[in-house]
Design a protein around this motif. Structure first.
Motif, PDB file in Angstrom:
ATOM      1  N   LYS A   1       7.717 -10.318  -4.264  1.00 44.29           N
ATOM      2  CA  LYS A   1       7.020 -11.431  -4.911  1.00 44.29           C
ATOM      3  C   LYS A   1       7.916 -12.654  -5.016  1.00 44.29           C
ATOM      4  O   LYS A   1       7.484 -13.783  -4.749  1.00 44.29           O
ATOM      5  CB  LYS A   1       6.547 -11.008  -6.300  1.00 44.29           C
ATOM      6  CG  LYS A   1       5.360 -10.052  -6.309  1.00 44.29           C
ATOM      7  CD  LYS A   1       5.062  -9.560  -7.710  1.00 44.29           C
ATOM      8  CE  LYS A   1       4.713 -10.675  -8.648  1.00 44.29           C
ATOM      9  NZ  LYS A   1       4.467 -10.202 -10.022  1.00 44.29           N
ATOM     10  N   ASN A   2       9.161 -12.439  -5.397  1.00 44.65           N
ATOM     11  CA  ASN A   2      10.083 -13.567  -5.540  1.00 44.65           C
ATOM     12  C   ASN A   2      10.359 -14.237  -4.203  1.00 44.65           C
ATOM     13  O   ASN A   2      10.472 -15.465  -4.121  1.00 44.65           O
ATOM     14  CB  ASN A   2      11.396 -13.092  -6.167  1.00 44.65           C
ATOM     15  CG  ASN A   2      11.255 -12.817  -7.648  1.00 44.65           C
ATOM     16  OD1 ASN A   2      10.425 -13.417  -8.315  1.00 44.65           O
ATOM     17  ND2 ASN A   2      12.045 -11.907  -8.163  1.00 44.65           N
ATOM     18  N   SER A   3      10.482 -13.434  -3.160  1.00 46.70           N
ATOM     19  CA  SER A   3      10.721 -13.983  -1.834  1.00 46.70           C
ATOM     20  C   SER A   3       9.552 -14.871  -1.397  1.00 46.70           C
ATOM     21  O   SER A   3       9.753 -15.976  -0.873  1.00 46.70           O
ATOM     22  CB  SER A   3      10.925 -12.840  -0.825  1.00 46.70           C
ATOM     23  OG  SER A   3      11.043 -13.343   0.484  1.00 46.70           O
ATOM     24  N   LEU A   4       8.340 -14.403  -1.634  1.00 47.19           N
ATOM     25  CA  LEU A   4       7.156 -15.180  -1.264  1.00 47.19           C
ATOM     26  C   LEU A   4       7.027 -16.437  -2.123  1.00 47.19           C
ATOM     27  O   LEU A   4       6.722 -17.515  -1.616  1.00 47.19           O
ATOM     28  CB  LEU A   4       5.902 -14.307  -1.419  1.00 47.19           C
ATOM     29  CG  LEU A   4       5.751 -13.173  -0.405  1.00 47.19           C
ATOM     30  CD1 LEU A   4       4.712 -12.164  -0.884  1.00 47.19           C
ATOM     31  CD2 LEU A   4       5.359 -13.725   0.963  1.00 47.19           C
TER      32      LEU A   4
ATOM     33  N   VAL B   1      -1.754  -9.711  -3.171  1.00 53.03           N
ATOM     34  CA  VAL B   1      -1.702  -8.283  -2.813  1.00 53.03           C
ATOM     35  C   VAL B   1      -0.658  -7.554  -3.655  1.00 53.03           C
ATOM     36  O   VAL B   1      -0.923  -6.492  -4.219  1.00 53.03           O
ATOM     37  CB  VAL B   1      -1.396  -8.116  -1.310  1.00 53.03           C
ATOM     38  CG1 VAL B   1      -1.101  -6.647  -0.991  1.00 53.03           C
ATOM     39  CG2 VAL B   1      -2.567  -8.613  -0.465  1.00 53.03           C
ATOM     40  N   TYR B   2       0.530  -8.142  -3.732  1.00 52.65           N
ATOM     41  CA  TYR B   2       1.598  -7.484  -4.499  1.00 52.65           C
ATOM     42  C   TYR B   2       1.278  -7.433  -5.988  1.00 52.65           C
ATOM     43  O   TYR B   2       1.661  -6.483  -6.677  1.00 52.65           O
ATOM     44  CB  TYR B   2       2.938  -8.182  -4.257  1.00 52.65           C
ATOM     45  CG  TYR B   2       3.598  -7.748  -2.981  1.00 52.65           C
ATOM     46  CD1 TYR B   2       4.063  -6.450  -2.809  1.00 52.65           C
ATOM     47  CD2 TYR B   2       3.741  -8.636  -1.914  1.00 52.65           C
ATOM     48  CE1 TYR B   2       4.661  -6.046  -1.621  1.00 52.65           C
ATOM     49  CE2 TYR B   2       4.336  -8.239  -0.715  1.00 52.65           C
ATOM     50  CZ  TYR B   2       4.794  -6.947  -0.582  1.00 52.65           C
ATOM     51  OH  TYR B   2       5.377  -6.540   0.596  1.00 52.65           O
ATOM     52  N   ALA B   3       0.576  -8.442  -6.484  1.00 50.41           N
ATOM     53  CA  ALA B   3       0.177  -8.415  -7.896  1.00 50.41           C
ATOM     54  C   ALA B   3      -0.792  -7.262  -8.146  1.00 50.41           C
ATOM     55  O   ALA B   3      -0.708  -6.574  -9.168  1.00 50.41           O
ATOM     56  CB  ALA B   3      -0.471  -9.743  -8.280  1.00 50.41           C
ATOM     57  N   THR B   4      -1.696  -7.039  -7.199  1.00 48.68           N
ATOM     58  CA  THR B   4      -2.641  -5.918  -7.321  1.00 48.68           C
ATOM     59  C   THR B   4      -1.903  -4.586  -7.291  1.00 48.68           C
ATOM     60  O   THR B   4      -2.180  -3.682  -8.086  1.00 48.68           O
ATOM     61  CB  THR B   4      -3.673  -5.966  -6.178  1.00 48.68           C
ATOM     62  OG1 THR B   4      -4.390  -7.206  -6.248  1.00 48.68           O
ATOM     63  CG2 THR B   4      -4.639  -4.808  -6.274  1.00 48.68           C
ATOM     64  N   VAL B   5      -0.947  -4.476  -6.372  1.00 49.47           N
ATOM     65  CA  VAL B   5      -0.158  -3.244  -6.272  1.00 49.47           C
ATOM     66  C   VAL B   5       0.638  -3.020  -7.554  1.00 49.47           C
ATOM     67  O   VAL B   5       0.700  -1.897  -8.074  1.00 49.47           O
ATOM     68  CB  VAL B   5       0.799  -3.303  -5.060  1.00 49.47           C
ATOM     69  CG1 VAL B   5       1.751  -2.114  -5.060  1.00 49.47           C
ATOM     70  CG2 VAL B   5       0.004  -3.337  -3.761  1.00 49.47           C
TER      71      VAL B   5
ATOM     72  N   LYS C   1       0.825  -1.205   0.000  1.00 46.28           N
ATOM     73  CA  LYS C   1       0.000   0.000   0.000  1.00 46.28           C
ATOM     74  C   LYS C   1       0.859   1.254   0.000  1.00 46.28           C
ATOM     75  O   LYS C   1       0.591   2.218  -0.729  1.00 46.28           O
ATOM     76  CB  LYS C   1      -0.905  -0.012   1.241  1.00 46.28           C
ATOM     77  CG  LYS C   1      -1.849   1.178   1.349  1.00 46.28           C
ATOM     78  CD  LYS C   1      -2.700   1.058   2.612  1.00 46.28           C
ATOM     79  CE  LYS C   1      -3.652   2.255   2.748  1.00 46.28           C
ATOM     80  NZ  LYS C   1      -4.458   2.169   3.991  1.00 46.28           N
ATOM     81  N   SER C   2       1.924   1.243   0.789  1.00 41.73           N
ATOM     82  CA  SER C   2       2.801   2.415   0.877  1.00 41.73           C
ATOM     83  C   SER C   2       3.658   2.579  -0.374  1.00 41.73           C
ATOM     84  O   SER C   2       3.938   3.703  -0.792  1.00 41.73           O
ATOM     85  CB  SER C   2       3.693   2.315   2.117  1.00 41.73           C
ATOM     86  OG  SER C   2       2.911   2.395   3.297  1.00 41.73           O
ATOM     87  N   LEU C   3       4.073   1.479  -0.984  1.00 45.09           N
ATOM     88  CA  LEU C   3       4.816   1.575  -2.238  1.00 45.09           C
ATOM     89  C   LEU C   3       3.970   2.235  -3.308  1.00 45.09           C
ATOM     90  O   LEU C   3       4.460   3.066  -4.087  1.00 45.09           O
ATOM     91  CB  LEU C   3       5.259   0.177  -2.691  1.00 45.09           C
ATOM     92  CG  LEU C   3       6.436  -0.435  -1.925  1.00 45.09           C
ATOM     93  CD1 LEU C   3       6.565  -1.922  -2.236  1.00 45.09           C
ATOM     94  CD2 LEU C   3       7.737   0.298  -2.236  1.00 45.09           C
ATOM     95  N   TYR C   4       2.683   1.872  -3.336  1.00 39.62           N
ATOM     96  CA  TYR C   4       1.795   2.502  -4.321  1.00 39.62           C
ATOM     97  C   TYR C   4       1.602   3.992  -4.022  1.00 39.62           C
ATOM     98  O   TYR C   4       1.655   4.834  -4.924  1.00 39.62           O
ATOM     99  CB  TYR C   4       0.432   1.811  -4.367  1.00 39.62           C
ATOM    100  CG  TYR C   4      -0.526   2.555  -5.273  1.00 39.62           C
ATOM    101  CD1 TYR C   4      -0.363   2.530  -6.657  1.00 39.62           C
ATOM    102  CD2 TYR C   4      -1.558   3.336  -4.747  1.00 39.62           C
ATOM    103  CE1 TYR C   4      -1.198   3.244  -7.488  1.00 39.62           C
ATOM    104  CE2 TYR C   4      -2.402   4.050  -5.577  1.00 39.62           C
ATOM    105  CZ  TYR C   4      -2.222   4.005  -6.945  1.00 39.62           C
ATOM    106  OH  TYR C   4      -3.045   4.727  -7.773  1.00 39.62           O
ATOM    107  N   ALA C   5       1.384   4.328  -2.754  1.00 36.13           N
ATOM    108  CA  ALA C   5       1.180   5.734  -2.385  1.00 36.13           C
ATOM    109  C   ALA C   5       2.407   6.568  -2.731  1.00 36.13           C
ATOM    110  O   ALA C   5       2.299   7.695  -3.233  1.00 36.13           O
ATOM    111  CB  ALA C   5       0.866   5.846  -0.895  1.00 36.13           C
TER     112      ALA C   5
END
Length: 454
Positions: free
Chosen positions: A185-188, A222-226, A147-151
């Protein structure tokens, strides 16, 4: 007598002072208890006065002060609608960082504070952006909130739209934010893959593993959405009609700037911009600094010109020279696609797997392998049942794609469902007497699949 009284007074004073100093920690412990006990049951009105006493007299006594304070002020703000407590919430985070730096992730706290300011419209857009920028630059490792990366990125684009940032700054930040999202994403995906493999092998997951798998899959979504939102925010700013004139205008001035040429080339390639400028940049980069990037770009140009063999030569050069996993993944994908289009499916699969080795969240690799399996169904097996069994493998690949990469999840799930419909159904398994048996594939796919029990 007077001397004795003076001595007695001195002893008493020391004793009293000693008692005072010894009681200070106990006073903090008592105040902490008076604060945390009501806070545990969400009686925050009773807890608040003791919090104020603690931060004044015992600010570095116990981390629990700030852990409960955050919950308390979030309750006042979210449940009670008391926006006056927003500044108190920010202060609680700041005090935690100040008094317990060893137990606090700076990037996490600073980005949380920046997000609170953004959500509550505190300060100008520039001030809000600067808060995120400080958090990221001070501790990028722990700035992980999608969320913060997007903001952070969204504010930069808004500032560019108002003329306060130039377009190149936005492109630079886009690269940084995208790389961070990719890293998460890669870490997950790297944590999720062994669990998927374990399931695929027929071994049941433990309850702990199931919970972990659900968390990994949810966070990947979540990260894909971001990621999609960030790309959407960039929008038309990075479309070819804007990019090509921008880079053409600056080419003569920047043609000896290797970093600029790399950035311009990569962005034009990412958008598939068809322009003579792309070839000019690739050739110029190879002249200035023969590298993985320049070899890859020349490969793309050769591919666009229908020279598949020459493209493959360049791509292999690029892969050998590249150390960055994100870029190496892109190169492996290009090589895999080259072989796939030529019909060399086994070799294509090996390069898709190489892509997954360096980028576990590359769902597109699983997707392509699944598609190749499905397309090969009629060529793998001697009976109709065996041929249709190939769709089980294809569906498994598609489900893996959906799990690790939200950007392809929709199409992958639809494909998996379609393939399972084409695979043998219960009536087929029963009539053929194949329940629980193993089918081996002797075509390029290799491997085997176990027929479900009825």
């Amino acid at each position: 007598m007077k001397t004795k009284l003076t001595l007695l007074f001195t002893v008493l004073l020391v004793s009293i002072s000693g008692i005072t100093f010894a009681q200070a920690p106990d006073d903090c412990a008592i105040s902490l208890s008076y604060f945390t006990e009501p806070a545990k049951v969400k009686n925050y009105d009773a807890a608040l006065p003791y919090y104020e006493k603690l931060i004044k007299e015992c600010p570095d006594y116990n981390l629990a002060i700030y852990q409960y304070a955050v919950k308390m002020f979030e309750y006042f703000i979210d449940e009670k609608g008391d926006k006056s407590k927003v500044k108190d919430l920010i202060k609680a985070w700041e005090l935690r960082l100040q008094n317990f730096p060893a137990k606090t992730k700076e990037g996490d706290v600073l980005s949380t504070i920046a997000q609170i300011k953004f959500d509550n419209n505190i300060g100008s857009k520039e001030e809000q952006f600067n808060a995120f920028d400080e958090a990221f630059k001070k501790d990028p490792e722990n700035f992980t909130s999608g969320k913060s990366l997007y903001a952070y990125f969204s504010l930069a684009v808004d500032l560019q739209n108002s003329g306060e940032k130039d377009l190149q700054e936005i492109f630079n930040l886009y690269d940084v934010v995208s790389a961070k999202i990719d890293e998460q994403k890669n870490s997950l995906a790297a944590k999720l893959t062994p669990l998927m493999d374990k399931e695929e092998a027929g071994t049941a997951l433990t309850d702990k593993e199931k919970r972990a798998k659900d968390v990994y899959e949810n966070n990947l979504g979540v990260y894909a959405t971001v990621e999609g939102s960030v790309s959407g925010k960039l929008g038309q700013l990075a479309d070819c009609p804007n990019l090509i004139p921008l880079y053409e205008k600056d080419y003569e001035q920047k043609k000896n700037d290797v970093d600029w040429i790399k950035s311009a080339s990569n962005r034009l390639d990412a958008k598939d911009c068809d322009s003579p400028l792309s070839n000019k940049l690739a050739v110029r980069l190879h002249e200035l600094e023969p590298s993985s990037t320049s070899a890859y770009l020349l490969g793309k140009q050769a591919e666009a010109n229908g020279k598949a063999s020459k493209a493959l030569e360049y791509f292999n050069q690029a892969a050998d020279l590249e150390n960055d996993n994100a870029k190496k993944a892109r190169i492996y994908y290009s090589i895999a696609e080259n072989y796939r289009k030529k019909g060399s499916l086994s070799t294509a699969r090996s390069y898709y797997n190489k892509m997954l080795d360096v980028k576990p969240s590359a769902g597109i690799a699983y997707y392509k392998i699944g598609s190749m399996y499905a397309d090969s169904a009629n060529n793998c097996g001697t009976t109709v049942f065996e041929k249709r069994a190939m769709y089980w493998l294809a569906a498994d690949m598609m489900e893996k794609a959906a799990r690790v990469d939200g950007t392809v999840a929709g199409n992958a799930k639809a494909a998996a469902n379609s393939y399972r419909q084409r695979a043998p159904q219960k009536s087929d398994i029963f009539s053929e007497g194949m329940a629980g048996k193993t089918i081996k594939f002797n075509c390029w796919v290799g491997g085997s699949v176990r027929v479900p029990n009825l």
